[in-house]
Design an enzyme around this catalytic site. Sequence first.
Site, mmCIF file in Angstrom:
data_model
loop_
_atom_site.group_PDB
_atom_site.id
_atom_site.type_symbol
_atom_site.label_atom_id
_atom_site.label_comp_id
_atom_site.label_asym_id
_atom_site.label_seq_id
_atom_site.Cartn_x
_atom_site.Cartn_y
_atom_site.Cartn_z
ATOM 1 N N ARG A 32 0.847 -1.190 0.000
ATOM 2 C CA ARG A 32 0.000 0.000 0.000
ATOM 3 C C ARG A 32 0.885 1.244 0.000
ATOM 4 N NH1 ARG A 32 -4.063 0.063 4.830
ATOM 5 N NH2 ARG A 32 -3.791 2.283 4.622
ATOM 6 N N ALA A 35 4.799 1.167 0.835
ATOM 7 C CA ALA A 35 5.487 0.208 -0.038
ATOM 8 C C ALA A 35 5.611 0.756 -1.456
ATOM 9 C CB ALA A 35 4.737 -1.122 -0.047
ATOM 10 N N HIS A 36 4.560 1.421 -1.935
ATOM 11 C CA HIS A 36 4.632 2.012 -3.277
ATOM 12 C C HIS A 36 5.669 3.129 -3.328
ATOM 13 C CE1 HIS A 36 1.056 -0.302 -4.264
ATOM 14 N NE2 HIS A 36 1.304 -0.020 -5.524
ATOM 15 N N LYS A 37 5.686 3.945 -2.290
ATOM 16 C CA LYS A 37 6.645 5.044 -2.230
ATOM 17 C C LYS A 37 8.072 4.474 -2.226
ATOM 18 C CE LYS A 37 7.226 9.366 0.361
ATOM 19 N NZ LYS A 37 8.503 9.216 1.084
ATOM 20 N N GLU A 99 1.342 3.718 -9.555
ATOM 21 C CA GLU A 99 1.074 2.354 -10.029
ATOM 22 C C GLU A 99 1.500 2.103 -11.466
ATOM 23 O OE1 GLU A 99 0.957 -0.474 -8.324
ATOM 24 O OE2 GLU A 99 -0.946 0.058 -7.364
#
Lengths: 205, 289
Positions: A32, A35-37, A99
């Site tokens: 989320r 983790a994406h950052k 994303e």
Amino acid sequence: MITLQTPISEEEIRALHTGDIVRLSGTIVTARDAAHKLMIENFIRTDTIGYPELYEKLKPLLKGGVIYHCGPVVAQNEDGSYRFVAAGPTTSIREEPYEAEVIEHFGVRAIIGKGGMGPKTLAACEAFGAVYLHAVGGAASLIASAVEEVQDVFMKDELGVPEAFWVIRVKDWELVVTMDSHGSSLHQQVKEQSEARFKELVGLV
Amino acid sequence: MQDLTDAFVELFRRAATDLPPDVENALRQAYEREEPGSPAQSVLGNILENVNLARKQSTPICQDTGTPIFYVYYPAGWSTIKLREQIEEAARRATAKSYLRPNAVDSLTGKNSGDNTGEDFPVIHFVEWENDYLQVDLALKGGGSENCGVQYKLPFNELHAGRDLEGVRRVALDAVEKAQGLGCAPGILGIAIGGDRGTGYEVSKRQFFRNIGQRSETPELADLEERIYEEANMLGIGPMGFGGKTTVLDVQIDRAHRLPASYFVTVSYMCWACRRHRMIVRGDEITYQ
């Protein structure tokens, strides 16, 4: 019923259309906001890879793989292993800035979450062969029961339980394709249709 | 005064894990209405399965166990200070038992208290009443649905919404259209007409303690509830916003006196997981509904 097993091929993805109901089995990874950052800053928009060990572990998991937007409630068993107690989807649109690049970089085939995503992600789905799969918001106990095994976890201490990368094996998880690889978004269609009906009902047309 | 801490823990457990029968029935009727094999029906099938599983396993229906909202109706002589202490202690224990997710975040530091207590958390309304028993109503309201709440100031020119029931209808439908599936549709609308901004939200949320299908005792409001319910379901947003016949499970409206200068319409959205439970204490006897 269409079944998908990870790793998923581009051909399988291209055969899917919005509104299709699928059953997913295999290994997937939760990720989320944090983790994406982390992936963007350390693996994608950078010349030097940060966390090289994590990078090498994630690459094979995400190639043809699936990312799940989820901050689970996790319990630890007596033997030290983990189990998912409640694991519903979180709102996906927050990952919209990241994303598309994650899909392209790792060759991710499916994103699972709720609420759908925006035009950047939709374009990436079309360009690289990926879909958005919608889980039922609030169905936390049911989804947790589709998680057969917690296989691994990365960055748990650094990011905390909800934000960590959880590697899980799921079985026969029912999901709806709401964004496909042909440029179609069910969210966009429903929005346009309901807006038109609303205008009729209040006499704004 | 007796110590009700354990009873409050049980109230939390029931609210988080056991969906009220009227809500479940409304979901089941919605399932029957949707096209067989459609995404809408698939969602409702999953929801019903999840409701059963949560009840059987005593695990949370949704991982977002929400803001706990209490209404405590007490006879003269009870101490609201002690009742508050007991409710807060019960929130701590219910969190430790995983009936509740730690959900109270300090708005200044961003730190989660870890036990569902904090400034004005849980939310507790105390009401003294004439009855000789204690009644405690608890609702758990999740964040996705709370983010869909909206307050309109009439007249609202964009929608030609004036200061009358037709204006209320217009903004209510607008709120449903704007929410799409994001409040975890099919949801329940609680609407307050009037009040100041604060009471508007309070009255709109109080509606969620009414049973599904329970119409207002005021005929004009009952008619309006029925009309907005039917028209909201004509929007075709459907479960989770996938399209379909069921966008809302019910619409419930009440009113509060307002200032001559103000006409607020407050719309609160409750997700399909309308988790509410009631506890009644008569002497030593404690019952749950």
